[in-house]
Design a protein around this motif. Structure first.
Motif, short mmCIF file in Angstrom:
data_model
loop_
_atom_site.label_atom_id
_atom_site.label_comp_id
_atom_site.label_asym_id
_atom_site.label_seq_id
_atom_site.Cartn_x
_atom_site.Cartn_y
_atom_site.Cartn_z
N GLU A 235 -4.78 -44.12 -25.03
CA GLU A 235 -4.89 -44.05 -23.65
C GLU A 235 -5.39 -42.81 -23.15
N CYS A 236 -6.27 -42.77 -22.36
CA CYS A 236 -6.90 -41.48 -21.65
C CYS A 236 -6.94 -41.64 -20.35
N LEU A 237 -5.93 -40.96 -19.59
CA LEU A 237 -6.01 -41.12 -18.21
C LEU A 237 -5.54 -39.76 -17.51
N GLU A 238 -6.51 -39.59 -16.56
CA GLU A 238 -6.41 -38.32 -15.56
C GLU A 238 -6.04 -37.12 -16.28
N GLY A 239 -7.11 -37.11 -17.39
CA GLY A 239 -7.41 -35.56 -18.01
C GLY A 239 -6.16 -35.55 -19.25
N ARG A 240 -5.44 -36.67 -19.55
CA ARG A 240 -4.48 -36.48 -20.38
C ARG A 240 -4.94 -37.71 -21.51
N ALA A 241 -4.50 -37.46 -22.92
CA ALA A 241 -4.73 -38.45 -23.98
C ALA A 241 -3.32 -38.72 -24.72
N ARG A 242 -3.37 -40.01 -24.95
CA ARG A 242 -1.84 -40.41 -25.69
C ARG A 242 -2.37 -40.87 -27.11
N ILE A 243 -1.90 -40.00 -27.95
CA ILE A 243 -2.58 -40.32 -29.35
C ILE A 243 -1.31 -40.80 -30.16
N ARG A 244 -1.50 -41.96 -30.86
CA ARG A 244 -0.55 -42.63 -31.98
C ARG A 244 -1.08 -41.90 -33.17
N PHE A 245 -0.11 -41.49 -33.85
CA PHE A 245 -0.12 -40.88 -35.46
C PHE A 245 0.65 -41.99 -36.24
N GLU A 246 0.29 -42.40 -37.21
CA GLU A 246 0.86 -43.31 -38.23
C GLU A 246 0.69 -42.87 -39.77
N VAL A 247 1.80 -42.92 -40.48
CA VAL A 247 1.50 -42.58 -41.92
C VAL A 247 1.83 -44.02 -42.68
N GLU A 248 1.20 -44.63 -43.29
CA GLU A 248 1.36 -45.86 -43.78
C GLU A 248 1.42 -45.60 -45.36
N ASP A 249 2.32 -46.30 -46.04
CA ASP A 249 2.11 -46.27 -47.80
C ASP A 249 2.35 -47.60 -48.06
N THR A 250 2.54 -47.95 -49.48
CA THR A 250 2.84 -48.94 -50.13
C THR A 250 3.61 -48.72 -51.19
N GLY A 251 4.86 -47.82 -50.64
CA GLY A 251 5.69 -47.40 -51.55
C GLY A 251 6.96 -48.10 -51.69
N ILE A 252 8.16 -47.64 -52.05
CA ILE A 252 9.18 -48.23 -52.52
C ILE A 252 9.85 -48.95 -51.24
N GLY A 253 9.56 -48.64 -50.06
CA GLY A 253 10.15 -49.15 -48.69
C GLY A 253 11.53 -48.73 -48.69
N ILE A 254 12.14 -48.98 -47.44
CA ILE A 254 13.49 -48.40 -47.09
C ILE A 254 14.15 -49.58 -46.56
N ALA A 255 15.58 -49.91 -46.65
CA ALA A 255 16.03 -50.94 -46.08
C ALA A 255 16.72 -50.54 -44.66
N GLU A 256 16.53 -51.80 -43.98
CA GLU A 256 17.00 -51.49 -42.67
C GLU A 256 18.23 -50.73 -42.18
N ASP A 257 19.17 -50.94 -43.15
CA ASP A 257 20.54 -50.29 -42.60
C ASP A 257 20.71 -49.07 -42.90
N VAL A 258 19.64 -48.51 -43.64
CA VAL A 258 19.79 -46.98 -43.91
C VAL A 258 18.57 -45.93 -43.32
N GLN A 259 17.70 -46.95 -42.47
CA GLN A 259 16.58 -46.32 -41.80
C GLN A 259 16.67 -45.02 -41.06
N GLN A 260 17.77 -45.31 -40.09
CA GLN A 260 18.34 -44.17 -39.09
C GLN A 260 18.81 -43.17 -39.84
N GLN A 261 19.51 -43.53 -40.84
CA GLN A 261 20.10 -42.08 -41.62
C GLN A 261 19.09 -41.14 -42.24
N LEU A 262 17.96 -41.65 -42.38
CA LEU A 262 16.81 -40.83 -42.81
C LEU A 262 16.79 -39.60 -42.05
#
Length: 198
Positions: free
Chosen positions: A97-124
């Motif tokens: 989004e670009c609005l009124e002189g400001r830009a909202r930027i989304r950053f993503e880092v995606e991998d094909t690695g080992i993955g993380i179980a949902e029940d421990v994700q927030q603990q990270l």
């Protein structure tokens, strides 16, 4: 050892409320490509493909803290390479989004690695925590990087999120809103340099 020391110092500053976020002109393309350049040797050693996904809509110059943004992206991308034995790691930078002189930027880092179980994700994101003890033994690390990254993103006005499943890789993401520097302004002549990213 130097990275461990830096993590501990940053952790101490955050805990004491002494971490400051600068607002200076930054070149978004320069930050992104610097991160890719820094982790390329690590990825090449493991035979992992490394990619930068860059939106043509991204503004060239923004106001923010290039050093802290680079630190967060480097931590996320470095972790992605560390926990990926084969496949690909992608750093995505997209203007949503670009609005009124400001830009909202989304950053993503995606991998094909080992993955993380949902029940421990927030603990990270908790200090001195990794998914389990076997990961610490196998890959090392202080368990501070993600906690520091999350707090830095929050100080910059965003939040750090995660999408993952065991065996299916992970995507860490955050969005930040930056004031834009318009061409011809005084700040536009003081950014980190002009860099075209394809």
């Amino acid at each position: 050892m130097l990275r461990v020391l830096n993590d501990v110092l940053d952790f101490s500053k955050l805990e004491a409320g002494r971490m400051r976020i600068e607002t200076r002109p930054l070149n978004l393309g320069t930050v992104a490509t610097n991160v890719i350049d820094l982790i390329t040797p690590q990825a090449a050693e493991k035979g992992i493909e490394l990619a930068l996904r860059w939106s043509p809509l991204n503004p060239r110059t923004l106001m923010g803290d290039a050093g802290r943004l680079r630190q967060v992206l480097l931590n996320l991308a470095g972790n992605a390479v560390k926990f990926t034995s084969q496949g690909k790691v992608t750093l995505g930078v997209d203007c949503v989004e670009c609005l009124e002189g400001r830009a909202r930027i989304r950053f993503e880092v995606e991998d094909t690695g080992i993955g993380i179980a949902e029940d421990v994700q927030q603990q990270l994101f908790e200090k001195f925590t990794q998914a389990d003890a076997s990961i610490t033994r196998r890959f090392g690390g202080t368990g501070l990087g993600l906690a520091i990254s999350k707090e830095l993103v929050q100080l910059m006005g965003g939040d750090l999120g995660l999408k993952s499943a065991p065996g299916q890789g992970s995507t860490f993401w955050f969005e930040l809103c930056f004031p834009m520097v318009l061409p011809g302004s005084t700040a536009a002549t003081k950014d980190e340099g002009v860099l075209t990213v394809s």
